[in-house]
Design an enzyme around this catalytic site. Structure first.
Site, PDB file in Angstrom:
ATOM      1  CG  PHE A  21      -5.496  23.102  23.494  1.00 52.07           C
ATOM      2  CD1 PHE A  21      -4.927  24.130  22.754  1.00 52.07           C
ATOM      3  CD2 PHE A  21      -6.880  22.919  23.401  1.00 52.07           C
ATOM      4  CE1 PHE A  21      -5.702  24.955  21.936  1.00 52.07           C
ATOM      5  CE2 PHE A  21      -7.656  23.744  22.589  1.00 52.07           C
ATOM      6  CZ  PHE A  21      -7.073  24.759  21.849  1.00 52.07           C
TER       7      PHE A  21
ATOM      8  CE1 TYR B  53      -4.779  12.774   6.576  1.00 54.15           C
ATOM      9  CE2 TYR B  53      -6.757  14.002   7.154  1.00 54.15           C
ATOM     10  CZ  TYR B  53      -5.924  12.927   7.358  1.00 54.15           C
ATOM     11  OH  TYR B  53      -6.216  12.009   8.347  1.00 54.15           O
ATOM     12  CB  ALA B  54      -9.942  16.074   2.918  1.00 49.84           C
ATOM     13  CB  CYS B  55      -8.290  15.978  -2.050  1.00 50.53           C
ATOM     14  SG  CYS B  55      -8.753  15.767  -3.736  1.00 50.53           S
ATOM     15  CB  ALA B  56      -4.526  12.400  -0.588  1.00 51.27           C
TER      16      ALA B  56
ATOM     17  CD  GLN C 236     -20.447  23.546  16.529  1.00 50.31           C
ATOM     18  OE1 GLN C 236     -20.747  23.755  15.365  1.00 50.31           O
ATOM     19  NE2 GLN C 236     -21.348  23.405  17.482  1.00 50.31           N
TER      20      GLN C 236
ATOM     21  CD  GLN D  87     -16.661  30.815  18.110  1.00 54.95           C
ATOM     22  OE1 GLN D  87     -17.781  30.355  18.295  1.00 54.95           O
ATOM     23  NE2 GLN D  87     -15.883  31.200  19.120  1.00 54.95           N
TER      24      GLN D  87
ATOM     25  CB  SER E  86     -13.831  20.269   9.283  1.00 56.31           C
ATOM     26  OG  SER E  86     -13.030  19.602   8.350  1.00 56.31           O
TER      27      SER E  86
ATOM     28  CE  LYS F 225     -23.393  20.779  14.164  1.00 60.20           C
ATOM     29  NZ  LYS F 225     -23.272  21.080  15.591  1.00 60.20           N
TER      30      LYS F 225
HETATM   31  P1  NAD Z   1       0.230   8.713  13.778  1.00 66.46           P
HETATM   32  O1  NAD Z   1       0.953   9.754  13.022  1.00 66.46           O
HETATM   33  O2  NAD Z   1       0.430   8.635  15.244  1.00 66.46           O
HETATM   34  O3  NAD Z   1       0.529   7.277  13.158  1.00 66.46           O
HETATM   35  C1  NAD Z   1       0.886   7.044  11.818  1.00 66.46           C
HETATM   36  C2  NAD Z   1       2.087   6.113  11.811  1.00 66.46           C
HETATM   37  O4  NAD Z   1       2.404   5.784  10.458  1.00 66.46           O
HETATM   38  C3  NAD Z   1       3.344   6.768  12.414  1.00 66.46           C
HETATM   39  O5  NAD Z   1       3.889   5.965  13.442  1.00 66.46           O
HETATM   40  C4  NAD Z   1       4.302   6.883  11.232  1.00 66.46           C
HETATM   41  O6  NAD Z   1       5.669   6.711  11.586  1.00 66.46           O
HETATM   42  C5  NAD Z   1       3.802   5.752  10.329  1.00 66.46           C
HETATM   43  N1  NAD Z   1       4.172   5.991   8.919  1.00 66.46           N
HETATM   44  C6  NAD Z   1       3.877   7.088   8.178  1.00 66.46           C
HETATM   45  N2  NAD Z   1       4.404   6.965   6.946  1.00 66.46           N
HETATM   46  C7  NAD Z   1       5.040   5.762   6.908  1.00 66.46           C
HETATM   47  C8  NAD Z   1       5.779   5.085   5.907  1.00 66.46           C
HETATM   48  N3  NAD Z   1       5.983   5.642   4.701  1.00 66.46           N
HETATM   49  N4  NAD Z   1       6.274   3.864   6.195  1.00 66.46           N
HETATM   50  C9  NAD Z   1       6.088   3.307   7.426  1.00 66.46           C
HETATM   51  N5  NAD Z   1       5.397   3.916   8.411  1.00 66.46           N
HETATM   52  C10 NAD Z   1       4.884   5.126   8.161  1.00 66.46           C
HETATM   53  O7  NAD Z   1      -1.339   8.914  13.458  1.00 66.46           O
HETATM   54  P2  NAD Z   1      -2.638   8.191  14.073  1.00 66.46           P
HETATM   55  O8  NAD Z   1      -3.422   9.210  14.796  1.00 66.46           O
HETATM   56  O9  NAD Z   1      -2.260   6.932  14.747  1.00 66.46           O
HETATM   57  O10 NAD Z   1      -3.445   7.888  12.730  1.00 66.46           O
HETATM   58  C11 NAD Z   1      -3.439   6.645  12.067  1.00 66.46           C
HETATM   59  C12 NAD Z   1      -4.359   6.712  10.844  1.00 66.46           C
HETATM   60  O11 NAD Z   1      -5.670   7.128  11.217  1.00 66.46           O
HETATM   61  C13 NAD Z   1      -3.893   7.696   9.751  1.00 66.46           C
HETATM   62  O12 NAD Z   1      -4.144   7.116   8.494  1.00 66.46           O
HETATM   63  C14 NAD Z   1      -4.786   8.908   9.939  1.00 66.46           C
HETATM   64  O13 NAD Z   1      -4.976   9.608   8.731  1.00 66.46           O
HETATM   65  C15 NAD Z   1      -6.067   8.262  10.445  1.00 66.46           C
HETATM   66  N6  NAD Z   1      -6.846   9.207  11.255  1.00 66.46           N
HETATM   67  C16 NAD Z   1      -6.612   9.376  12.598  1.00 66.46           C
HETATM   68  C17 NAD Z   1      -7.386  10.271  13.326  1.00 66.46           C
HETATM   69  C18 NAD Z   1      -7.257  10.441  14.805  1.00 66.46           C
HETATM   70  O14 NAD Z   1      -8.193  10.941  15.402  1.00 66.46           O
HETATM   71  N7  NAD Z   1      -6.185  10.044  15.455  1.00 66.46           N
HETATM   72  C19 NAD Z   1      -8.369  11.038  12.685  1.00 66.46           C
HETATM   73  C20 NAD Z   1      -8.550  10.869  11.315  1.00 66.46           C
HETATM   74  C21 NAD Z   1      -7.805   9.948  10.622  1.00 66.46           C
HETATM   75  N1  UDP Z   2      -6.635  24.303  16.956  1.00 64.67           N
HETATM   76  C1  UDP Z   2      -6.520  25.445  17.785  1.00 64.67           C
HETATM   77  N2  UDP Z   2      -5.361  25.635  18.493  1.00 64.67           N
HETATM   78  C2  UDP Z   2      -4.312  24.772  18.447  1.00 64.67           C
HETATM   79  C3  UDP Z   2      -4.439  23.613  17.610  1.00 64.67           C
HETATM   80  C4  UDP Z   2      -5.604  23.413  16.881  1.00 64.67           C
HETATM   81  O1  UDP Z   2      -7.448  26.261  17.866  1.00 64.67           O
HETATM   82  O2  UDP Z   2      -3.304  25.000  19.139  1.00 64.67           O
HETATM   83  C5  UDP Z   2      -7.916  24.058  16.233  1.00 64.67           C
HETATM   84  C6  UDP Z   2      -7.808  23.803  14.732  1.00 64.67           C
HETATM   85  O3  UDP Z   2      -7.819  25.027  14.011  1.00 64.67           O
HETATM   86  C7  UDP Z   2      -9.073  22.981  14.477  1.00 64.67           C
HETATM   87  C8  UDP Z   2      -9.232  22.157  15.762  1.00 64.67           C
HETATM   88  O4  UDP Z   2      -8.446  22.846  16.747  1.00 64.67           O
HETATM   89  O5  UDP Z   2     -10.198  23.836  14.354  1.00 64.67           O
HETATM   90  C9  UDP Z   2      -8.798  20.705  15.679  1.00 64.67           C
HETATM   91  O6  UDP Z   2      -7.494  20.630  15.150  1.00 64.67           O
HETATM   92  P1  UDP Z   2      -6.641  19.293  15.008  1.00 64.67           P
HETATM   93  O7  UDP Z   2      -5.258  19.690  14.617  1.00 64.67           O
HETATM   94  O8  UDP Z   2      -6.745  18.440  16.204  1.00 64.67           O
HETATM   95  O9  UDP Z   2      -7.246  18.475  13.774  1.00 64.67           O
HETATM   96  P2  UDP Z   2      -8.600  18.455  12.919  1.00 64.67           P
HETATM   97  O10 UDP Z   2      -9.721  18.098  13.848  1.00 64.67           O
HETATM   98  O11 UDP Z   2      -8.784  19.813  12.295  1.00 64.67           O
HETATM   99  O12 UDP Z   2      -8.320  17.397  11.914  1.00 64.67           O
END
Ligand code: NAD
Ligand code: UDP
Length: 389
Positions: free
Chosen positions: A240, A185-188, A259, A257, A338, A340
């Site tokens: 959770f 994911y991170a790489c893409a 963060q 552990q 990750s 922290k």
């Molecule tokens: P989410 O999964 O709730 O929303 C993504 C939406 O994209 C979904 O509704 C899904 O149906 C739609 N989607 C996926 N593939 C599709 C496709 N091929 N065609 C049409 N729709 C499609 O996730 P989110 O938390 O709202 O995240 C949105 C963006 O933010 C993502 O790019 C995610 O990587 C990034 N992001 C979010 C967080 C976070 O804290 N929520 C953290 C890091 C990155």
């Molecule tokens: N995690 C956990 N228990 C769960 C779900 C997630 O301990 O039931 C941990 C996971 O290993 C990571 C952190 O919670 O260390 C945050 O996970 P999340 O899936 O929210 O996404 P991330 O922050 O890793 O992108």
């Protein structure tokens, strides 16, 4: 209905109403962004997604006061020729579409890479070719592990900010080996960021890249067996919440552990609106959006959620509210983590004057109140059906 009040940008100029093509508008972040834009601005949203459950109240049908302001376009951006037309109709495209749940990164690495890189390519191309502005959602995970994580556990340098604070224009991206498919994911996401940056440098694409740091709040992900698959593994807030609703122990992966810093979705959405309405300040930038004051270990998060949920629901916590599980049991082979994530806030502060506001305790209270109200009865019903069959 009275017209929305005239909005001013950060330099005091009126903001002209925009047409925004929002891809992934039916997801967690998209649903909050649509609500905010409808409530407080005059912008028009072309909402694109494969499903609309989280924005049904806005689009199915649109309430009369939003007529002409928001329309839903059910399409999969992998294979739908209508995408280019929608991008051409809009002034700005915001791409949120992605597979972004860690449980998928090591178990569905191909879908993860296609979703986060290949499927985003046409969006970038159409924006570049048609001279349209793009706000692309990346992730804090592009930083990977901190430099400090490679030092011995009690090394004093681990406490120095330059060994852990993540800076958009300076920090390296540090991923594990290829067999650790967690990093697919991170790489893409990193490669699509580089491609967007290159389109800006070579072809003049106007872009902004957002790196969210664990945005959380109501409507995040799903509760397995209620509004998502029983075997599905959402992100930690929903995992959770699900455990608390079912009165089962919260599972701490590898000791809990790691963060994280959690930011309230409504604070974070304000940052996105500033980006939308201040292109001159946002274009060409990558922005961390997070709350460095809200740092906890996953174990501390579990403790806080247990306490807050007990208050919200009136149910006493379990005698053993948490259990340890290994990452290979919980996520399968190829998981990694990750360690922290502290966002440096200098750039977003300087360009947009944005700061997060909501302390972790407050955002958990609001969110767990929502989870309890929305899901408690449905979880009870589902548990009694499951035990009867
Ligand atoms: P989410 O999964 O709730 O929303 C993504 C939406 O994209 C979904 O509704 C899904 O149906 C739609 N989607 C996926 N593939 C599709 C496709 N091929 N065609 C049409 N729709 C499609 O996730 P989110 O938390 O709202 O995240 C949105 C963006 O933010 C993502 O790019 C995610 O990587 C990034 N992001 C979010 C967080 C976070 O804290 N929520 C953290 C890091 C990155
Ligand atoms: N995690 C956990 N228990 C769960 C779900 C997630 O301990 O039931 C941990 C996971 O290993 C990571 C952190 O919670 O260390 C945050 O996970 P999340 O899936 O929210 O996404 P991330 O922050 O890793 O992108």
């Amino acid at each position: 209905p009275s017209p929305a009040p005239a909005r001013l940008d950060l330099d005091g100029n009126p903001v002209a109403p925009l047409t925004i093509c929002m891809i992934g508008a039916g997801g967690f972040i998209g649903s909050h962004l649509c609500e905010k834009l409808m409530a407080e601005t005059a912008h028009v949203v072309l909402a694109v997604d494969v499903y609309c459950d989280k924005i049904r109240h806005l689009v199915d049908p649109a309430p009369p006061h939003l007529a002409g302001r928001i329309s839903f376009h059910r399409l999969n951006i992998k294979n739908d020729s209508r995408l280019e037309g929608l991008i051409k109709m809009a002034d700005l495209t915001i791409n949120l579409a992605a597979i972004c749940t860690p449980a998928d990164y090591n178990t569905r690495p191909l879908d993860t890479i296609y979703s986060n890189f290949i499927d985003a390519l046409p969006v970038v191309k159409y924006c570049s070719e048609n001279n349209k502005r793009l706000i692309h959602f990346s992730t804090c995970e592009v930083y990977g592990k901190t430099i400090g994580s490679f030092l011995p556990k009690d090394h004093p340098l681990r406490k120095e900010p330059e060994f852990y604070v993540l800076k958009e224009d300076e920090s390296p991206c540090i991923f594990g080996p290829i067999v650790k498919q967690r990093w697919s994911y991170a790489c893409a996401k990193q490669l699509i960021e580089r491609l967007i940056f290159a389109e800006g440098a070579e072809n003049g694409l106007e872009f902004t890249i957002v790196r969210p740091f664990n945005w959380i709040g109501p409507r995040m992900d799903f509760i397995p067996g209620v509004d998502g698959p029983s075997e599905g593994v959402p992100r930690v807030l929903a995992c959770f919440s699900n455990n608390l609703l079912r009165r089962e122990p919260l599972k701490l992966v590898d000791g809990g552990q790691s963060q994280r810093t959690f930011v309230y979705i409504k604070d974070a959405i304000e940052a996105v609106v500033l980006m939308i309405e201040n292109p001159a300040r946002a274009n060409g930038h990558i922005f961390n959006v997070g709350n460095p004051s809200n740092e906890v270990t996953v174990r501390e998060l579990a403790q806080m959620m247990t306490e807050v949920y007990a208050n919200v629901s009136g149910e006493a916590p379990l005698d053993e509210p948490m259990i340890d599980v290994s990452s290979s049991q919980f996520y399968g082979e190829g998981y990694d983590d990750s360690d922290k994530r502290i966002p440096d806030m200098t750039i977003i502060n300087k360009q947009l004057g944005w700061n997060p506001k909501t302390p972790l305790k407050d955002l958990l209270e609001t969110t767990l109140t929502y989870q309890h109200k929305t899901y408690k009865e449905a979880v009870k019903r589902q548990m009694s059906q499951a035990s009867a069959s």
